[in-house]
Design a protein around this motif. Structure first.
Motif, PDB file in Angstrom:
ATOM      1  N   PHE A 173       0.914  -1.189   0.107  1.00 27.80           N
ATOM      2  CA  PHE A 173      -0.350  -0.082  -0.074  1.00 27.80           C
ATOM      3  C   PHE A 173       0.724   1.357  -0.133  1.00 27.80           C
ATOM      4  O   PHE A 173       1.783   1.303   1.127  1.00 27.80           O
ATOM      5  N   ALA A 194       1.135   5.538  -0.678  1.00 26.26           N
ATOM      6  CA  ALA A 194       0.301   6.610  -0.791  1.00 26.26           C
ATOM      7  C   ALA A 194       0.528   7.428  -1.952  1.00 26.26           C
ATOM      8  O   ALA A 194      -0.276   8.281  -2.371  1.00 26.26           O
ATOM      9  N   GLU A 225       1.890   8.028  -5.979  1.00 24.72           N
ATOM     10  CA  GLU A 225       1.479   7.549  -7.283  1.00 24.72           C
ATOM     11  C   GLU A 225       2.388   6.593  -7.951  1.00 24.72           C
ATOM     12  O   GLU A 225       2.258   5.977  -9.015  1.00 24.72           O
ATOM     13  N   LYS A 231      -0.819  -1.242  -4.704  1.00 31.35           N
ATOM     14  CA  LYS A 231      -1.922  -0.274  -4.398  1.00 31.35           C
ATOM     15  C   LYS A 231      -1.441   1.028  -4.453  1.00 31.35           C
ATOM     16  O   LYS A 231      -1.132   1.363  -3.159  1.00 31.35           O
ATOM     17  N   ASN A 276      -1.313   5.262  -4.748  1.00 37.24           N
ATOM     18  CA  ASN A 276      -2.648   6.252  -4.250  1.00 37.24           C
ATOM     19  C   ASN A 276      -3.336   5.800  -3.012  1.00 37.24           C
ATOM     20  O   ASN A 276      -4.665   6.168  -3.043  1.00 37.24           O
ATOM     21  N   THR A 277      -2.822   4.967  -2.333  1.00 35.89           N
ATOM     22  CA  THR A 277      -3.755   4.468  -1.031  1.00 35.89           C
ATOM     23  C   THR A 277      -3.084   4.679   0.216  1.00 35.89           C
ATOM     24  O   THR A 277      -1.898   3.957   0.565  1.00 35.89           O
ATOM     25  N   ALA A 278      -3.305   5.713   0.848  1.00 34.38           N
ATOM     26  CA  ALA A 278      -2.866   5.987   2.304  1.00 34.38           C
ATOM     27  C   ALA A 278      -3.257   5.234   3.312  1.00 34.38           C
ATOM     28  O   ALA A 278      -4.582   5.347   3.704  1.00 34.38           O
ATOM     29  N   LYS A 317      -5.970   6.935   5.862  1.00 28.48           N
ATOM     30  CA  LYS A 317      -6.742   7.851   5.179  1.00 28.48           C
ATOM     31  C   LYS A 317      -7.366   7.062   4.122  1.00 28.48           C
ATOM     32  O   LYS A 317      -8.876   7.328   4.420  1.00 28.48           O
ATOM     33  N   ASP A 318      -7.088   6.322   3.381  1.00 27.16           N
ATOM     34  CA  ASP A 318      -7.838   5.699   2.328  1.00 27.16           C
ATOM     35  C   ASP A 318      -8.278   4.463   2.941  1.00 27.16           C
ATOM     36  O   ASP A 318      -9.281   3.750   2.154  1.00 27.16           O
ATOM     37  N   ILE A 319      -7.942   4.004   3.673  1.00 30.30           N
ATOM     38  CA  ILE A 319      -8.033   2.582   4.337  1.00 30.30           C
ATOM     39  C   ILE A 319      -7.350   2.548   5.704  1.00 30.30           C
ATOM     40  O   ILE A 319      -6.369   3.181   6.001  1.00 30.30           O
ATOM     41  N   SER A 320      -8.128   2.066   6.761  1.00 30.32           N
ATOM     42  CA  SER A 320      -7.539   2.050   8.049  1.00 30.32           C
ATOM     43  C   SER A 320      -6.534   0.705   8.329  1.00 30.32           C
ATOM     44  O   SER A 320      -6.813  -0.336   7.795  1.00 30.32           O
TER      45      SER A 320
END
Length: 640
Positions: A274, A276, A278, A313, A315-317, A320-323
């Protein structure tokens, strides 16, 4: 542990400190150690005859075979010592062992043989009676049974945080065995193209060749191998391992995360990374300009990780985007956090939080520039700091159109932590260095735009905790340096509290992850970490090493529910300091070739863009440089 019963180790007065083996971290401590510098025995019940046999067996296994006396002699020594253990030796065999060990030490090309005599003779001198009994067929009963663990090291290997077997891959380059050389590198370094360009080269600082003429160009040879791989000139990697059912989540696609995912994949464990940003690389991509590290190098090395089954993945922080908590619900059996230290440290300078235009921390400036933006404008810029990030900032500013570039550092140039290579190239590109100066206030006009930096002159006092002399302000020396932009680059901090709470003592007071640094495991059993987010800002090669160490521990955790460091880790920790290598050792032969330097683009040309400045070695140059390696190997064997 009590003081040694026998101690001949440390001709230079060095110590082997057993305090590193606390009961919580290490399941056992060594009873004895035998290596290039002698012997050290803590347990008086140790069997010296078995210890000698184990050491000589290892020496015979490690002899490369290129020197006939070492190849034949170590095999004979292994046989003679094994006969003593079995009670089948002869009294005259004791003299044969001594004679052979001395002859090998005199005639061997590399230090496997050249360092053989001292520990062998020390052990036999200290236990003459027991060796005589063994030679006469009278073997006393061993009171304590031992198992043995060993490593082969060298000054360069020990200085490298990842402990890459540098002499081995240089030897394969010398012989033109490119794929074998790369396989050796990748055993401990999954990003050779990156490391071959931007590593801070602790191995070269430790290289004994530097005492003859100049250190080996280790980094440049590694880059040569990375370039061959990218060009498709190496044999393809081996078949993929059999896939395992477990999944592991990796937070961050920086060096630590890439390394962890790579070595998990080598064991058939698929991971999801994961990230954050790009793209891949973390601070290696967004904090190191492309003129030093082209993006296609990192992209290639990420593809190698994906080929082993990793999913990425972007752009997945996390937070923020996923706990973070949801990762376990998605079936991940372990989590590795390699989030780096992405936030800028504060200067504690008046005005730095005022939001002035054309004031930007170095990490943000470099990240924006890496995306093709021109984040600041003007002609005169002041960069504060003395590390590699500061050097990247001044050199990037030069390429973005600033013509008056000033570096401000509160100590002298001698104390700058930046790579001397980076300092030299910054000066070549027209950067002006202002040392013994520190910022105290940022000046701006009525529109909130930067107009200057108020500084104070410094002098050096007594050394601080870093070992460098503490800078002290000179009263009444304040002045203002006019400038159009200001870039502080004095360090980075971690931001783990954005997705981790401290309910279970996970985070330290510095907001780093609390882990066992031998395994990477945190206070939550399934949570592992490594790299800058666990140690604070460090080197890229250290992050790679941490990622691998955690991957191996994760595999152990998945298999057994627990993890602990292995015997090799124990020996590495015991001798893990450069002072354990003599400062004036004998050399096999005098210098015969000069160090090769990679070609560099002319400063007047390179400042016009972000094309890579340093070029790679040719095949001839790489092989010629590899020939200079002295193969300073040492065997270290511990009785456990």
């Amino acid at each position: 542990m009590s003081n040694p019963v026998i101690d001949t180790w440390g001709g230079d007065g060095q110590e082997l400190d057993l305090s590193v083996f606390n009961s919580e971290q290490w399941p056992k401590t060594p009873k004895a150690i035998m290596g290039w510098d002698g012997i050290k025995i803590w347990d008086g019940r140790i069997d010296p005859v078995c210890l000698l046999a184990a050491y000589l067996k290892k020496a015979a296994e490690e002899s490369c075979g290129q020197c006939t006396p070492c190849r034949l002699g170590t095999a004979r020594l292994a046989t003679l010592s094994a006969d003593l253990v079995k009670g089948e030796g002869k009294v005259e065999d004791l003299d044969r062992i001594r004679h052979l060990a001395n002859q090998i030490a005199i005639t061997a090309r590399c230090d496997i043989g050249r360092t053989l005599a001292k520990p062998v003779l020390d052990l036999m001198d200290q236990f003459k009676g027991q060796f005589m009994e063994a030679a006469e067929g009278i073997r006393r009963t061993t009171k304590a049974s031992e198992t043995y663990a060993s490593i082969v090291t060298a000054p360069c290997i020990q200085a490298c945080p990842a402990h890459v077997d540098i002499p081995a891959y240089l030897e394969n380059v010398r012989m033109g065995h490119w794929s074998q050389a790369m396989n050796i590198v990748r055993q401990r370094c999954p990003m050779p193209g990156t490391i071959g360009r931007v590593c801070v080269r602790p191995c070269e600082a430790a290289c004994r060749r530097g005492k003859l003429d100049a250190p080996l160009a280790v980094r440049a040879v590694k880059r040569f191998l990375g370039d061959l791989e990218m060009a498709g000139r190496l044999e393809p990697a081996q078949d993929l391992p059999e896939a395992r059912p477990e999944k592991v989540a990796v937070v961050g696609a920086g060096p630590a995360g890439i390394s962890c995912a790579y070595y998990l994949g080598k064991q058939g464990i698929k991971s999801t990374i994961f990230e954050a940003q790009e793209g891949p690389g973390g601070m290696a991509a967004y904090g190191i300009p492309s003129y030093r590290l082209p993006r296609d190098v990192i992209a290639h090395e990420m593809e190698m990780v994906k080929a082993l089954g990793a999913e990425v993945k972007y752009n997945t922080a996390i937070g923020k985007d996923i706990s973070f908590e949801s990762l376990a619900d998605q079936g991940y059996k372990a989590v590795f956090v390699g989030a780096g230290a992405p936030a800028p440290a504060k200067m504690r300078c008046e005005g730095e939080d005022a939001g002035y235009e054309n004031f930007m921390p170095g990490v943000d400036f470099l990240a924006k520039a890496s995306r093709g933006e021109t984040p600041l404008n003007g002609k005169r810029v002041a960069v504060i700091g003395g590390g590699n990030v500061a050097m990247d900032c001044v050199r990037t500013a030069r390429r973005l159109g600033f013509t008056d570039i000033n570096l401000i550092y509160r100590r002298t140039e001698a104390e700058m932590p930046a790579d001397p290579h980076e300092i030299r190239e910054a000066k070549e590109e027209g950067v002006t260095f202002h040392v013994l100066m520190a910022p105290i206030s940022i000046k701006a006009d009525e529109n909130g735009r930067v107009t200057g930096l108020e500084c104070i002159k410094m002098k050096l006092g007594e050394p601080d905790h870093s070992g460098r002399r503490r800078p002290i302000p000179v009263e009444g020396s304040e002045f203002v340096m006019p400038c159009d932009a200001i870039i502080p680059a004095i360090g980075q901090i971690c931001t783990l509290d954005t997705f981790l709470s401290d309910d279970q003592d996970i985070l330290s007071r510095w907001n780093t992850l609390n882990i066992n640094h031998e395994t990477g495991q945190s206070t939550i059993p399934y949570l592992f970490g490594g790299g800058d987010c666990a140690t604070g800002p460090s080197t890229l090669i250290a992050a790679l090493a941490a990622g691998k160490k955690a991957a191996l521990a994760i595999i152990q955790y998945l298999d057994t529910g627990a993890c602990q460091p292995d015997d090799e880790d124990m020996i590495q920790d015991l001798i893990d300091t450069p002072t354990h290598f003599k400062s004036d050792p004998p050399f096999a032969y005098p210098g015969c070739t000069l160090r090769a330097e990679a070609p560099v683009m002319d400063p007047d040309v390179r400042i016009k863009g972000f094309e890579e400045v340093e070029k790679g070695f040719s095949t001839f140059t790489a092989r010629t440089e590899a020939v200079r390696c002295l193969r300073c190997y040492r065997i270290v064997l511990a009785a456990l």
